[in-house]
Design a protein around this motif. Sequence first.
Motif, PDB file in Angstrom:
ATOM      1  N   ASP A 165     -10.926  -3.021  -3.628  1.00 48.59           N
ATOM      2  CA  ASP A 165     -11.346  -1.851  -2.873  1.00 48.59           C
ATOM      3  C   ASP A 165     -10.399  -0.693  -3.179  1.00 48.59           C
ATOM      4  N   PRO A 166     -10.928   0.441  -3.647  1.00 45.99           N
ATOM      5  CA  PRO A 166     -10.037   1.575  -3.978  1.00 45.99           C
ATOM      6  C   PRO A 166      -9.231   2.040  -2.781  1.00 45.99           C
ATOM      7  N   ASP A 167      -9.750   1.800  -1.573  1.00 45.30           N
ATOM      8  CA  ASP A 167      -9.039   2.250  -0.372  1.00 45.30           C
ATOM      9  C   ASP A 167      -8.038   1.222   0.148  1.00 45.30           C
ATOM     10  N   ALA A 168      -8.008   0.086  -0.540  1.00 41.15           N
ATOM     11  CA  ALA A 168      -7.117  -0.979  -0.054  1.00 41.15           C
ATOM     12  C   ALA A 168      -5.661  -0.588  -0.254  1.00 41.15           C
ATOM     13  N   GLN A 169      -4.827  -1.047   0.647  1.00 42.89           N
ATOM     14  CA  GLN A 169      -3.396  -0.778   0.581  1.00 42.89           C
ATOM     15  C   GLN A 169      -2.642  -2.106   0.677  1.00 42.89           C
ATOM     16  N   ARG A 170      -1.435  -2.081   0.176  1.00 45.08           N
ATOM     17  CA  ARG A 170      -0.595  -3.280   0.280  1.00 45.08           C
ATOM     18  C   ARG A 170      -0.324  -3.568   1.770  1.00 45.08           C
ATOM     19  N   GLN A 171      -0.565  -4.821   2.211  1.00 50.82           N
ATOM     20  CA  GLN A 171      -0.444  -5.204   3.619  1.00 50.82           C
ATOM     21  C   GLN A 171       0.930  -5.845   3.870  1.00 50.82           C
ATOM     22  N   PRO A 172       1.676  -5.356   4.872  1.00 48.75           N
ATOM     23  CA  PRO A 172       2.999  -5.943   5.155  1.00 48.75           C
ATOM     24  C   PRO A 172       2.863  -7.293   5.875  1.00 48.75           C
ATOM     25  N   MET A 173       3.812  -8.185   5.641  1.00 49.11           N
ATOM     26  CA  MET A 173       3.851  -9.495   6.281  1.00 49.11           C
ATOM     27  C   MET A 173       4.881  -9.469   7.418  1.00 49.11           C
ATOM     28  N   ALA A 174       4.829 -10.500   8.209  1.00 46.93           N
ATOM     29  CA  ALA A 174       5.762 -10.560   9.344  1.00 46.93           C
ATOM     30  C   ALA A 174       7.200 -10.718   8.892  1.00 46.93           C
ATOM     31  N   ASP A 175       7.379 -11.389   7.739  1.00 48.44           N
ATOM     32  CA  ASP A 175       8.730 -11.623   7.257  1.00 48.44           C
ATOM     33  C   ASP A 175       9.283 -10.451   6.466  1.00 48.44           C
ATOM     34  N   GLY A 176       8.555  -9.330   6.429  1.00 45.95           N
ATOM     35  CA  GLY A 176       9.020  -8.153   5.695  1.00 45.95           C
ATOM     36  C   GLY A 176       8.437  -8.032   4.311  1.00 45.95           C
ATOM     37  N   SER A 178       5.106  -8.235   1.523  1.00 41.89           N
ATOM     38  CA  SER A 178       3.775  -7.625   1.555  1.00 41.89           C
ATOM     39  C   SER A 178       2.886  -8.323   0.546  1.00 41.89           C
ATOM     40  N   ILE A 179       1.605  -8.224   0.798  1.00 38.07           N
ATOM     41  CA  ILE A 179       0.616  -8.817  -0.103  1.00 38.07           C
ATOM     42  C   ILE A 179      -0.375  -7.741  -0.503  1.00 38.07           C
ATOM     43  N   GLY A 180      -1.151  -8.036  -1.643  1.00 34.10           N
ATOM     44  CA  GLY A 180      -2.154  -7.079  -2.110  1.00 34.10           C
ATOM     45  C   GLY A 180      -1.574  -6.139  -3.168  1.00 34.10           C
ATOM     46  N   VAL A 181      -2.362  -5.137  -3.538  1.00 38.08           N
ATOM     47  CA  VAL A 181      -1.983  -4.166  -4.569  1.00 38.08           C
ATOM     48  C   VAL A 181      -2.237  -2.775  -4.020  1.00 38.08           C
ATOM     49  N   ASP A 182      -1.529  -1.833  -4.596  1.00 32.56           N
ATOM     50  CA  ASP A 182      -1.786  -0.441  -4.238  1.00 32.56           C
ATOM     51  C   ASP A 182      -2.416   0.268  -5.434  1.00 32.56           C
ATOM     52  N   ALA A 183      -2.651   1.580  -5.318  1.00 33.04           N
ATOM     53  CA  ALA A 183      -3.358   2.341  -6.355  1.00 33.04           C
ATOM     54  C   ALA A 183      -2.587   2.364  -7.672  1.00 33.04           C
ATOM     55  N   ASP A 184      -1.278   2.489  -7.625  1.00 32.24           N
ATOM     56  CA  ASP A 184      -0.479   2.523  -8.858  1.00 32.24           C
ATOM     57  C   ASP A 184      -0.568   1.204  -9.608  1.00 32.24           C
ATOM     58  N   GLU A 185      -0.544   0.093  -8.849  1.00 35.70           N
ATOM     59  CA  GLU A 185      -0.662  -1.210  -9.508  1.00 35.70           C
ATOM     60  C   GLU A 185      -2.046  -1.384 -10.135  1.00 35.70           C
ATOM     61  N   ARG A 187      -3.935   0.968 -11.321  1.00 32.61           N
ATOM     62  CA  ARG A 187      -3.933   1.794 -12.525  1.00 32.61           C
ATOM     63  C   ARG A 187      -3.141   1.122 -13.656  1.00 32.61           C
ATOM     64  N   ARG A 188      -2.057   0.462 -13.292  1.00 33.78           N
ATOM     65  CA  ARG A 188      -1.249  -0.216 -14.315  1.00 33.78           C
ATOM     66  C   ARG A 188      -2.009  -1.406 -14.906  1.00 33.78           C
ATOM     67  N   TYR A 189      -2.724  -2.121 -14.059  1.00 32.91           N
ATOM     68  CA  TYR A 189      -3.519  -3.249 -14.567  1.00 32.91           C
ATOM     69  C   TYR A 189      -4.613  -2.757 -15.524  1.00 32.91           C
ATOM     70  N   ARG A 190      -5.268  -1.660 -15.156  1.00 35.88           N
ATOM     71  CA  ARG A 190      -6.335  -1.124 -16.014  1.00 35.88           C
ATOM     72  C   ARG A 190      -5.769  -0.681 -17.370  1.00 35.88           C
ATOM     73  N   GLU A 191      -4.622  -0.014 -17.332  1.00 33.42           N
ATOM     74  CA  GLU A 191      -4.025   0.433 -18.582  1.00 33.42           C
ATOM     75  C   GLU A 191      -3.625  -0.754 -19.449  1.00 33.42           C
ATOM     76  N   GLN A 192      -3.140  -1.792 -18.809  1.00 38.08           N
ATOM     77  CA  GLN A 192      -2.757  -2.983 -19.559  1.00 38.08           C
ATOM     78  C   GLN A 192      -3.972  -3.607 -20.240  1.00 38.08           C
ATOM     79  N   ILE A 193      -5.062  -3.710 -19.492  1.00 35.22           N
ATOM     80  CA  ILE A 193      -6.280  -4.300 -20.058  1.00 35.22           C
ATOM     81  C   ILE A 193      -6.846  -3.392 -21.154  1.00 35.22           C
ATOM     82  N   LYS A 194      -6.870  -2.076 -20.896  1.00 34.60           N
ATOM     83  CA  LYS A 194      -7.410  -1.131 -21.884  1.00 34.60           C
ATOM     84  C   LYS A 194      -6.611  -1.171 -23.184  1.00 34.60           C
ATOM     85  N   ALA A 195      -5.280  -1.257 -23.056  1.00 39.90           N
ATOM     86  CA  ALA A 195      -4.442  -1.314 -24.254  1.00 39.90           C
ATOM     87  C   ALA A 195      -4.710  -2.584 -25.046  1.00 39.90           C
ATOM     88  N   ALA A 196      -4.891  -3.701 -24.343  1.00 40.39           N
ATOM     89  CA  ALA A 196      -5.154  -4.964 -25.039  1.00 40.39           C
ATOM     90  C   ALA A 196      -6.511  -4.921 -25.751  1.00 40.39           C
TER      91      ALA A 196
END
Length: 775
Positions: A165-176, A178-185, A187-196
């Motif tokens: 989900d483009p609107d998804a944000q990294r979710q914090p955990m109780a122990d400090g 976090s899980i999930g990905v943010d927009a920068d991550e 974008r980095r995954y897409r660039e990695q795949i595109k380069a490959a």
Amino acid sequence: MDVSLDEFGAADFDVNEWVNRQFAGLDVDSVFAASEEQQGAENLAQRLVTQLHFLATNAQQNSDRIKARFRHQAPQIVRDIAALGKLVHETQNQMAALVAAADAQAASAQAIERIVEIETVQRQIERTIAALGFLRSYTDLPQKIGALVEARDFEHAWELVNSIDPDAQRQPMADGASIGVDADEMRRYREQIKAAVTDDLCRAIEAHDVKPAAQASQLLATHGHTEIVEAELLRLRARAGVVQLEQQGADIDGLLSTMANLVASERTFLEAVDVHAPDMLLEKLLAHYAEAIQPAIRGRVALGHESGDPHAALDLYQTLSGFYAELANALHTDTLTVGDNTAEPSRLLAQPIPQSLQLLFAPFVDYIGSLAASETARIRSGSLIVLQALEQEDGRAEAFVRAASQAMADVFADIEQALARVLEFVPPAIAADAVSTVLAAVQDVADFIEAGVATVAARAGFLIADLADATALDDPAHADLDGAAYQPLSSESKLEATSRAVVLTLLSELAKHHAESTLAVARRRWTQQTADNNSIDAPRELINAYLEGRETAASSQASVVPAELPRIDAVSESIIHAARMASSSVLFLATGAFRPALRRVAQSSLWHGTAQTRSSMNIEVPQFSCSPSEDAVDIGEKIHVLLPELEQVDAMHAQYLRCVEPDLEPLYSCVLRFYSDFSDDTPMLAMLSLALRAVQRGFVRQICRVMPPLSALGCRQLAADAEYISSVAAAFVSTADSDFDVLLQCVLGRDPGQDDVEPPSELRTTLRALLEAGD
């Protein structure tokens, strides 16, 4: 007593009451008084009965009318009552439906409110589920993406990234943590795949491996990266093609062959890879190839230009034109301008000139533009300068004729070849000026002939202005008549001048013959070319438009191409003018010996003399008789030798004519063409007739210059001279000049003198004034 009918129709009407009321209204005293008179009482009773009867009758009639009207309107009243009842019933039904609808609407509003509440709850549940899914899926998402990339399963990796989900944000955990990905991550995954994927695409393009290239191209295009596919294809395939072309060196044939193979191979590869707009991409590749071979083309053109040999450059131009046309056919499209191979040629010609064509033919822009000037300069520095350098030596006319005729043939052969090259290679829109440039060489030939005539005039002692009308023997343009032109043909200088004039006349006819042949060929080619321009040949139109400096081929087609070759008429006129000058010099020299004698006619003292004349033996001539004057005898003697001189000149021309190849007209046919249409059997007799008429007309004009009036002796002398000249001329030709006939009529007394029938001509008026004293 006033009675109203309404009283009887009232609901409370009582007959007894009404009668009593009537009697009560009477005067009692009057009644009792009348009792004495019974008659009065009876009358009153009678009136009451009558009124009652009348009122009863009217009431009955009104009742009958009301009944009849009711019976007549009763059915309509029944129908109206029935309709009214039906309407009331329908209105009741509608009211009932309206009440039901209002109840249903109220129920629906309540249902909608409940549905909205349900949907709100459902969305909350869905968000809760999504949040739980996010927590479950995003816990190991980076590991999944990394595994797919390592397995080179780029399609699923890209789908996994896109599923986030483009609107998804990294979710914090109780122990400090976090899980999930943010927009920068993401974008980095897409660039990695595109380069490959791009890396796989480049390896497949370099190896010319269709299947992996097509897969990578399709994957990149699916995710909106078509520009990467086109850029890498263009970069890698252009580099590979340029390397192959550089291996061919400066071998044009090898370069073009390699280029054709590259185009065919790349076309197949691009179609198999299924790239977007393969024609446009191939045009860009073709531009890189053209840029690679342009130095070799430019070197070949420069070498041909420096050597002065147009064949090498023009052959290369023709080769490239054919090569470009074959490329268009090989690419399954009418032109390489754009990638739309389904468009009509006329629509494609409206597109800009392709860059590949510009690079291929850029070395020819200046060359083709200056082709006509180069061809003309080559003619002028070659065959034309050879012709212009020829000089006729005295007594060697035949050698000059041979050399000049051959040089002239070479000049016109070069002109014809130059015109053929210009018409073949110069675009139609600018070919008119190019043709005019080449035709200037024809004007140079005419100038050569006119320069020769000027040389003859200078040597023979007459002016070019004298040739404006060589038959006007009465008024030369200058006063000195001592030159060779005015000597008899037996004079060596006169014979040489005449020989040169005959040679120039022959050369002018030869130039006219060559010019007509050359221009006829050029006309046919021009007509064929303008006819071919009506059909659309896309590669040729594109090349022509580029050489013309146009932005599109359509703008080149819109230019107006003249139907006729330019300057054709002007060039023909220049050759004809040179031929006229040469022919006029022959006629001038043939009649030049008459001019001194004719000039002395006007200066003679005989026309105003009164003394008796003496003959050449000093014997007095009787007044009643006159012999021809010495000037007239001189003219007559020259007439006697004119025919042999003309025959000698004609034989001279025939001798020179054997030195040239084409069969040309006889000399005097060439001369007579510019002066009159004679019906004599032979050109010789026609020439003799033309010369004698000129002599006779010259004699008349000299007589008209004599101061009037003539003396009686002068009139007789004029008659004797005119009759003598007429008799000598009649021995050779049967016709005389019209002005000379008028002179004979006047001096011999045959002047009709009927001025009232026909106004006298200016000549006749002048002669009558001269002969007035003699009459």
